[in-house]
Design a protein around this motif. Structure first.
Motif, PDB file in Angstrom:
ATOM      1  N   UNK A   1       8.808 -12.196  -5.450  1.00  0.00           N
ATOM      2  CA  UNK A   1       8.987 -10.591  -6.163  1.00  0.00           C
ATOM      3  C   UNK A   1       7.339 -10.455  -6.904  1.00  0.00           C
ATOM      4  N   UNK A   2       7.036 -11.422  -7.964  1.00  0.00           N
ATOM      5  CA  UNK A   2       5.514 -11.054  -8.878  1.00  0.00           C
ATOM      6  C   UNK A   2       4.260 -10.324  -7.235  1.00  0.00           C
ATOM      7  N   UNK A   3       4.399 -11.411  -6.593  1.00  0.00           N
ATOM      8  CA  UNK A   3       3.770 -11.158  -5.123  1.00  0.00           C
ATOM      9  C   UNK A   3       3.577  -9.904  -4.918  1.00  0.00           C
ATOM     10  N   UNK A   4       5.141  -9.610  -4.237  1.00  0.00           N
ATOM     11  CA  UNK A   4       4.889  -8.146  -4.171  1.00  0.00           C
ATOM     12  C   UNK A   4       5.209  -6.947  -4.952  1.00  0.00           C
ATOM     13  N   UNK A   5       5.637  -6.874  -6.164  1.00  0.00           N
ATOM     14  CA  UNK A   5       5.234  -5.593  -6.595  1.00  0.00           C
ATOM     15  C   UNK A   5       4.104  -6.007  -7.378  1.00  0.00           C
ATOM     16  N   UNK A   6       3.497  -6.907  -7.727  1.00  0.00           N
ATOM     17  CA  UNK A   6       1.822  -6.849  -8.071  1.00  0.00           C
ATOM     18  C   UNK A   6       1.082  -5.706  -7.257  1.00  0.00           C
ATOM     19  N   UNK A   7       1.493  -6.230  -5.369  1.00  0.00           N
ATOM     20  CA  UNK A   7       1.066  -5.772  -4.934  1.00  0.00           C
ATOM     21  C   UNK A   7       1.297  -4.189  -4.607  1.00  0.00           C
ATOM     22  N   UNK A   8       2.213  -3.572  -5.142  1.00  0.00           N
ATOM     23  CA  UNK A   8       3.103  -2.224  -4.839  1.00  0.00           C
ATOM     24  C   UNK A   8       2.679  -1.577  -6.029  1.00  0.00           C
ATOM     25  N   UNK A   9       1.402  -1.828  -7.173  1.00  0.00           N
ATOM     26  CA  UNK A   9       1.659  -1.551  -7.787  1.00  0.00           C
ATOM     27  C   UNK A   9      -0.638  -1.580  -7.630  1.00  0.00           C
ATOM     28  N   UNK A  10      -1.023  -2.273  -6.453  1.00  0.00           N
ATOM     29  CA  UNK A  10      -2.421  -1.737  -7.100  1.00  0.00           C
ATOM     30  C   UNK A  10      -2.437  -0.609  -6.002  1.00  0.00           C
ATOM     31  N   UNK A  11      -1.542  -0.467  -4.843  1.00  0.00           N
ATOM     32  CA  UNK A  11      -1.592   0.050  -3.011  1.00  0.00           C
ATOM     33  C   UNK A  11      -1.346   1.595  -4.430  1.00  0.00           C
ATOM     34  N   UNK A  12      -0.071   1.744  -5.273  1.00  0.00           N
ATOM     35  CA  UNK A  12       0.429   2.776  -5.435  1.00  0.00           C
ATOM     36  C   UNK A  12       0.854   2.453  -7.279  1.00  0.00           C
TER      37      UNK A  12
END
Length: 367
Positions: free
Chosen positions: A125-136
């Motif tokens: 989850x932390x990896x997923x959310x971090x990736x989402x925030x970086x892109x968007x």
């Protein structure tokens, strides 16, 4: 306790003076009160809070996995992981799916939920959310149910507070109200939920609110509950709201029995009708009054026209646009997609003023 010969007049006088209703008064509204009378009261309260303005959000629902070890009797979406249609989305798949709607429709909110997948730990989850925030970076992540957060906490041997902190540090902005259903232990047993999961829902939300993390609240009706169960559910949410004011909105949604265990057992044969939907919308507005200013219309399970009626009965938020939602369709009900142009036109048709908001209910555009 009623102090007037006319119970509805008593309720109207009490809420207009800012007093809270008790369980008996709420049960009366469910079982006896005239629906049109409740609609007039609820709409008057809403007019005093937000006038004719009704908000909506450009939203994408992302169901990242359907693998779940809870296996609720009211759910047709979950899989054990052994079925051919079991799935789990990886980071790159999620980013690509979001990009389609972000670029084409300007979404401002991502509602991301799945099942309680026993194979996933906090790092997923932390990896997923971090990736989402970086892109968007300007996309508000409205994510995970209290059940998912609770499972992550147990798996990682962390407190609810520590888990929520780690999730928000990685990009989670707010928590949806999924998993609320009805808090009563006896109801939850029939629904196939752990008996204390209702109490746990309140605990997770309280820890989030203590941290300043906002959330939504919900109630699922139209299954095996009685009126007093709903009354106590609403009062529990009200009690927590008065402590921290952490709930941004409330949605009452009606159970969809198609392809669920409750339907197979014959405990629930049909979904609730429109009158019941409107009664729940009106009562929630009256009970929460100004303490919880936003009531959602719950159009997703009831259609656009019922969404319009819900607004007339006290709702002041439409909810969001829908692209590629999977949980409700699993019951056999086709909800399709709903773009913001349809929401704007639907609100204007009933004399309302549409406003677009972000994930934190901040207005970003008037129409």
């Amino acid at each position: 306790m009623f102090t007037s010969t006319d119970p509805v007049e008593h309720i109207y006088s009490k809420v207009m003076s800012g007093q809270d209703l008790d369980e008996d008064e709420i049960v009366y509204m469910y079982d006896v009160a005239d629906l049109s009378d409740l609609g007039k009261i609820s709409r008057k309260i809403t007019d005093q809070i937000t006038g004719r303005y009704v908000s909506f959000v450009s939203n994408q629902i992302l169901n990242y996995t359907n693998i779940c070890n809870v296996r609720c009797n009211f759910c047709a979406f979950y899989r054990t992981g052994k079925e051919e249609d079991s799935y789990l989305m990886q980071k790159d798949d999620v980013i690509e799916r979001i990009r389609q709607y972000y670029d084409n429709y300007g979404i401002r909110q991502l509602l991301i939920q799945g099942g309680v997948n026993p194979n996933l730990g906090l790092d997923y989850y932390t990896g997923l959310f971090s990736a989402i925030k970086k892109e968007f970076p300007d996309l508000g992540i409205h994510g995970l149910s209290t059940s998912e957060i609770s499972f992550i906490s147990r798996k990682e041997k962390l407190s609810f507070s520590e888990t929520i902190s780690r999730l928000t540090e990685s990009g989670l902005q707010t928590i949806p109200g999924a998993g609320g259903e009805i808090f009563s232990v006896d109801v939850r047993k029939k629904l196939g939920r752990p008996p204390k999961s209702g109490e746990e829902w309140l605990q997770v939300m309280e820890e989030a609110h203590k941290l300043g993390v906002k959330s939504s609240a919900t109630m699922m009706f139209g299954h095996v509950e009685e009126s007093y169960h709903k009354a106590r559910h609403l009062l529990s949410i009200l009690e927590l709201q008065k402590k921290y004011h952490g709930f941004m909105s409330f949605t009452a949604w009606n159970f969809e029995p198609g392809k669920t265990e409750l339907q197979r057992q014959g405990l629930v044969k049909y979904r609730s009708g429109g009158m019941d939907v409107l009664r729940n919308v009106a009562i929630s507005r009256i009970v929460f009054n100004r303490h919880l200013p936003v009531i959602q219309s719950s159009w997703l399970t009831n259609g656009v026209q019922m969404g319009q009626m819900a607004v007339l009965f006290g709702a002041n938020d439409w909810g969001g646009t829908i692209y590629d939602e999977k949980v409700i369709p699993a019951t056999g009900k086709d909800v399709g997609n709903l773009r913001k142009e349809k929401i704007i036109n639907s609100l204007k048709q009933i004399g309302m003023l549409p406003v677009e908001r972000d994930n934190l209910y901040r207005i970003v555009r008037y129409y």
